[in-house]
Structures are given as C-alpha cells and as structure tokens.
Design a protein around this motif. Sequence first.
Motif, PDB file in Angstrom:
ATOM      1  N   UNK A   1      14.704 -13.174  31.042  1.00  0.00           N
ATOM      2  CA  UNK A   1      13.528 -13.350  30.190  1.00  0.00           C
ATOM      3  C   UNK A   1      13.600 -14.687  29.460  1.00  0.00           C
ATOM      4  N   UNK A   2      14.777 -15.014  28.937  1.00  0.00           N
ATOM      5  CA  UNK A   2      14.946 -16.288  28.239  1.00  0.00           C
ATOM      6  C   UNK A   2      14.688 -17.472  29.163  1.00  0.00           C
ATOM      7  N   UNK A   3      15.190 -17.399  30.386  1.00  0.00           N
ATOM      8  CA  UNK A   3      15.041 -18.509  31.325  1.00  0.00           C
ATOM      9  C   UNK A   3      13.597 -18.672  31.786  1.00  0.00           C
ATOM     10  N   UNK A   4      12.924 -17.563  32.077  1.00  0.00           N
ATOM     11  CA  UNK A   4      11.518 -17.662  32.477  1.00  0.00           C
ATOM     12  C   UNK A   4      10.657 -18.167  31.321  1.00  0.00           C
ATOM     13  N   UNK A   5      11.006 -17.762  30.111  1.00  0.00           N
ATOM     14  CA  UNK A   5      10.287 -18.260  28.940  1.00  0.00           C
ATOM     15  C   UNK A   5      10.472 -19.763  28.793  1.00  0.00           C
ATOM     16  N   UNK A   6      11.698 -20.239  29.011  1.00  0.00           N
ATOM     17  CA  UNK A   6      11.961 -21.685  28.951  1.00  0.00           C
ATOM     18  C   UNK A   6      11.155 -22.426  30.005  1.00  0.00           C
ATOM     19  N   UNK A   7      11.106 -21.874  31.201  1.00  0.00           N
ATOM     20  CA  UNK A   7      10.373 -22.501  32.309  1.00  0.00           C
ATOM     21  C   UNK A   7       8.883 -22.594  31.961  1.00  0.00           C
ATOM     22  N   UNK A   8       8.311 -21.474  31.508  1.00  0.00           N
ATOM     23  CA  UNK A   8       6.892 -21.478  31.159  1.00  0.00           C
ATOM     24  C   UNK A   8       6.621 -22.386  29.961  1.00  0.00           C
ATOM     25  N   UNK A   9       7.563 -22.480  29.041  1.00  0.00           N
ATOM     26  CA  UNK A   9       7.407 -23.370  27.895  1.00  0.00           C
ATOM     27  C   UNK A   9       7.314 -24.826  28.347  1.00  0.00           C
ATOM     28  N   UNK A  10       8.107 -25.191  29.360  1.00  0.00           N
ATOM     29  CA  UNK A  10       8.033 -26.551  29.886  1.00  0.00           C
ATOM     30  C   UNK A  10       6.658 -26.833  30.496  1.00  0.00           C
ATOM     31  N   UNK A  11       6.104 -25.847  31.188  1.00  0.00           N
ATOM     32  CA  UNK A  11       4.756 -25.984  31.745  1.00  0.00           C
ATOM     33  C   UNK A  11       3.744 -26.119  30.607  1.00  0.00           C
ATOM     34  N   UNK A  12       3.893 -25.280  29.599  1.00  0.00           N
ATOM     35  CA  UNK A  12       2.996 -25.314  28.443  1.00  0.00           C
ATOM     36  C   UNK A  12       3.053 -26.670  27.739  1.00  0.00           C
ATOM     37  N   UNK A  13       4.260 -27.181  27.546  1.00  0.00           N
ATOM     38  CA  UNK A  13       4.409 -28.467  26.869  1.00  0.00           C
ATOM     39  C   UNK A  13       3.773 -29.592  27.677  1.00  0.00           C
ATOM     40  N   UNK A  14       3.859 -29.516  28.999  1.00  0.00           N
ATOM     41  CA  UNK A  14       3.222 -30.536  29.841  1.00  0.00           C
ATOM     42  C   UNK A  14       1.706 -30.484  29.687  1.00  0.00           C
ATOM     43  N   UNK A  15       1.154 -29.277  29.649  1.00  0.00           N
ATOM     44  CA  UNK A  15      -0.299 -29.139  29.492  1.00  0.00           C
ATOM     45  C   UNK A  15      -0.751 -29.603  28.107  1.00  0.00           C
TER      46      UNK A  15
END
Length: 208
Positions: free
Chosen positions: A135-149
């Motif tokens: 869960x922590x790793x997928x959250x980090x991954x999605x956060x990187x996508x969010x930050x790019x957007x």
Amino acid sequence: MTTDDTTHDKRLTTRGARTRGRIVAVAADLMYIQGVEATTLDNVLVASGASKSQLYRHFSDKATLVRAVIDHVGDRIITRERETIGDVTTLGGLRNWADGLVKLNGLRHGAYGCALGSLAAEIADRDELAHATLLRLFTQWQTLIHEALVALQEAGELLPNVAVDQLATGLMAALQGGYLLAQTERDVEPMAISLDLALSHIEKLAAR
C-alpha cells in the motif's frame, strides 16, 4: 523495510550484505517470472548459489524473504519512476513516460505484467505486513503521478480547475489495468491502448 530488518542490516558485514542482496534479487526475478507460490526456497538456493545456512541467516522463512522482495522491487520501481515521470514538464513528456513503460514491457511481450502489481495480487490478502508495504509503495507511485500532473497544471499545461487527484487515480488504474491485460494476453498492445485512452482524456483538459 521493518525496524527489525533495518537493525539486522546494520549488523551485516559487507560480504553478508552482498549475499543477502543477491538472494533477494534472484528471488525477485524468480517470483516475477513464475509467481510467488511457485517459487520455492530451494529454487532460490539453486539460482543464487547460496547455502541453506546463508539463506536462513538472513531470512527465517519464505514470508520474510517475500517481504524483502517487495521492498527490493518497490524501491527499484519508485526510483525509476522518480527519474522518469519526476522530470515530466509537458503533456508530451507525459506521453513519453507512458510510451517508455509500454516499450519496457514490450521487451517481455507483456508476459509478466507489473512486478509490484503481480506481488500485490498474490500476497496482499495473505500477509498484513506485506500488504502495508505494498500500500505504501503504490501510494508513493501514484503520488509521483499526481505531482507530475500538478506540475503540468502549474505550468499552464492543464486547466486550473482540473481535479488532478482524480486524474492521477485514473491514470494509475489505466496503467495497472494495462499491465494486467498485457500479461493475460501476452501482448503489450492492450497496455498501449489503455494508457492512450487515459492520456487522450487528460490532453482534452489542456489549457491550450
């Protein structure tokens, strides 16, 4: 990584750390290709060249090894994503990021899917510690996508009223769904289509 694992790692000699790293890397490759359930500790011993005493010095059982594999795979993916989508500054750059993932998966003809997603599918419901790490790793991954957007929005590439949190969730879902379809069909094309549709939607929200 758990506190116990961190404490243990600090006590490792350079040679011990190298052995542990080799065991984890080999186990990660085996579990990626043939699955967690089908990968036995004997498989890992043969492929890594480690002895039983070396294996059990670092890992008390298979579950402990699997958790180390999740850390290893997750760190590798997050590092890669931070270096790729973390540099995205335009919608074209976002396309290039997605194309890079498709091309990378295409080298395996989509055969094995997402390394982290495959682990989640097999392990998340059976090991609470592993689930928390996933869960922590997928959250980090999605956060990187969010930050790019968010960066695209701040640069004027996206309309200011666009809900980038929802876009990040949708893009992550398209990515993981694409990985799964590519793995099922052993063809990377469904992944390319899935990401193309998600990106086309995002591009319709462009500020110009």
